[in-house]
Design an enzyme around this catalytic site. Structure first.
Site, PDB file in Angstrom:
ATOM      1  N   PRO A 170       0.809  -1.342  -0.034  1.00 19.96           N
ATOM      2  CA  PRO A 170       0.009   0.100  -0.007  1.00 19.96           C
ATOM      3  C   PRO A 170       0.821   1.239   0.064  1.00 19.96           C
ATOM      4  O   PRO A 170       1.771   1.326   0.785  1.00 19.96           O
ATOM      5  CB  PRO A 170      -0.756  -0.039   1.320  1.00 19.96           C
ATOM      6  CG  PRO A 170      -1.005  -1.474   1.632  1.00 19.96           C
ATOM      7  CD  PRO A 170       0.408  -2.027   0.981  1.00 19.96           C
ATOM      8  N   CYS A 171       0.418   2.150  -0.854  1.00 19.09           N
ATOM      9  CA  CYS A 171       1.222   3.424  -0.912  1.00 19.09           C
ATOM     10  C   CYS A 171       0.835   4.590  -0.326  1.00 19.09           C
ATOM     11  O   CYS A 171       1.561   5.563  -0.481  1.00 19.09           O
ATOM     12  CB  CYS A 171       1.362   3.812  -2.687  1.00 19.09           C
ATOM     13  SG  CYS A 171      -0.379   4.229  -3.458  1.00 19.09           S
ATOM     14  N   GLN A 172      -0.419   4.623   0.301  1.00 16.58           N
ATOM     15  CA  GLN A 172      -0.993   5.948   0.708  1.00 16.58           C
ATOM     16  C   GLN A 172      -0.214   6.639   1.908  1.00 16.58           C
ATOM     17  O   GLN A 172      -0.149   8.004   1.680  1.00 16.58           O
ATOM     18  CB  GLN A 172      -2.315   5.595   1.511  1.00 16.58           C
ATOM     19  CG  GLN A 172      -3.401   5.016   0.436  1.00 16.58           C
ATOM     20  CD  GLN A 172      -3.376   3.541   0.407  1.00 16.58           C
ATOM     21  OE1 GLN A 172      -2.575   2.725   0.908  1.00 16.58           O
ATOM     22  NE2 GLN A 172      -4.707   2.799   0.186  1.00 16.58           N
ATOM     23  N   PHE A 200       3.163   6.757   1.479  1.00 14.75           N
ATOM     24  CA  PHE A 200       4.359   6.999   1.139  1.00 14.75           C
ATOM     25  C   PHE A 200       3.877   8.309   0.055  1.00 14.75           C
ATOM     26  O   PHE A 200       4.875   9.253  -0.330  1.00 14.75           O
ATOM     27  CB  PHE A 200       5.007   6.140   0.386  1.00 14.75           C
ATOM     28  CG  PHE A 200       5.324   5.132   1.390  1.00 14.75           C
ATOM     29  CD1 PHE A 200       6.456   5.323   2.235  1.00 14.75           C
ATOM     30  CD2 PHE A 200       5.008   3.738   0.731  1.00 14.75           C
ATOM     31  CE1 PHE A 200       6.879   4.103   2.945  1.00 14.75           C
ATOM     32  CE2 PHE A 200       5.495   2.705   1.667  1.00 14.75           C
ATOM     33  CZ  PHE A 200       6.427   2.885   2.733  1.00 14.75           C
TER      34      PHE A 200
END
Length: 165
Positions: free
Chosen positions: A83-85, A87
Site C-alpha cells: 500500500p502506497c497511501q 508514502f
C-alpha cells in the site's frame, strides 16, 4: 544453419498485495510460462476478478497470516506493490508511521523466509528517506518508470527489481 531455441524456464511466482492479478497478466504478456502463481490479497472484489480470470492461481490469504509453509514450492519471483497511501506525496506523507505502509515489512518477512531468486516491488515516488530505507532492506536501488509505458496512467512509480544475492 541450425536455429537455436532458447529454453524458457517456467516460473513459480508469489504475488503479495496482488490486486486483480496484474503480475499474472504481465507474465502472460511477456511470454513467461508460469507453473504456479500464488497470490495474497484481502480485497474480496479483487479476488473475484482474479479467480474469474486466472482460476488456476492459488490464493494464500491475508499476507499477515502467510508464512513459508503456505508454499509447496521454491519461489522464483516474489512480487508486490505494498500500500502506497502513507508514502504518496498526495497524502499526509506519514511514511512508515501509516499502518498501511508497515505492510511493506510483511513483504520483507516473506522475502527473508522464501528466499526467491528474484524480487520485484512497486510503489509510488516517495520521500528520499523512505526510499532509501526500502532500498537498504531489499539490497538495491529502484528505477523510476512512467506507468504510461504499460497502462493508461501517466504516473511515475518506483520499481525495485533484481536478483537477491
Amino acid at each position: 544453419m541450425k536455429k537455436h531455441q532458447q529454453e524458457i524456464k517456467t516460473m513459480i511466482i508469489a504475488s503479495i498485495f496482488n490486486g486483480c492479478g496484474v503480475g499474472m497478466l504481465a507474465s502472460i504478456k511477456a511470454n513467461i510460462p508460469v507453473t504456479k502463481y500464488y497470490y495474497s490479497e484481502i480485497d474480496k472484489y479483487a479476488n473475484i476478478v482474479m479467480d474469474a480470470n486466472f482460476p488456476n492461481a492459488i490464493p494464500i490469504g491475508d499476507v499477515t497470516k502467510v508464512d513459508a509453509s503456505s508454499f509447496n514450492d521454491d519461489i522464483d519471483i516474489l512480487m508486490g506493490g505494498s500500500p502506497c497511501q502513507g508514502f504518496s506525496f498526495a497524502g499526509k506523507q506519514l511514511n512508515f508511521n501509516d499502518p498501511r505502509s508497515k505492510l511493506f515489512f510483511q513483504f520483507m518477512r516473506l522475502l527473508d523466509e522464501l528466499k526467491p531468486k528474484y524480487v520485484m516491488l512497486e510503489n509510488v515516488r516517495m520521500a528520499k528517506r523512505s526510499q532509501d530505507m526500502i532500498s537498504s532492506r531489499i539490497g538495491f536501488q529502484p528505477q523510476a518508470l512512467n506507468s504510461s509505458k504499460a497502462s493508461a496512467q501517466n504516473r511515475y512509480r518506483l520499481y525495485w527489481f533484481g536478483k537477491r544475492v
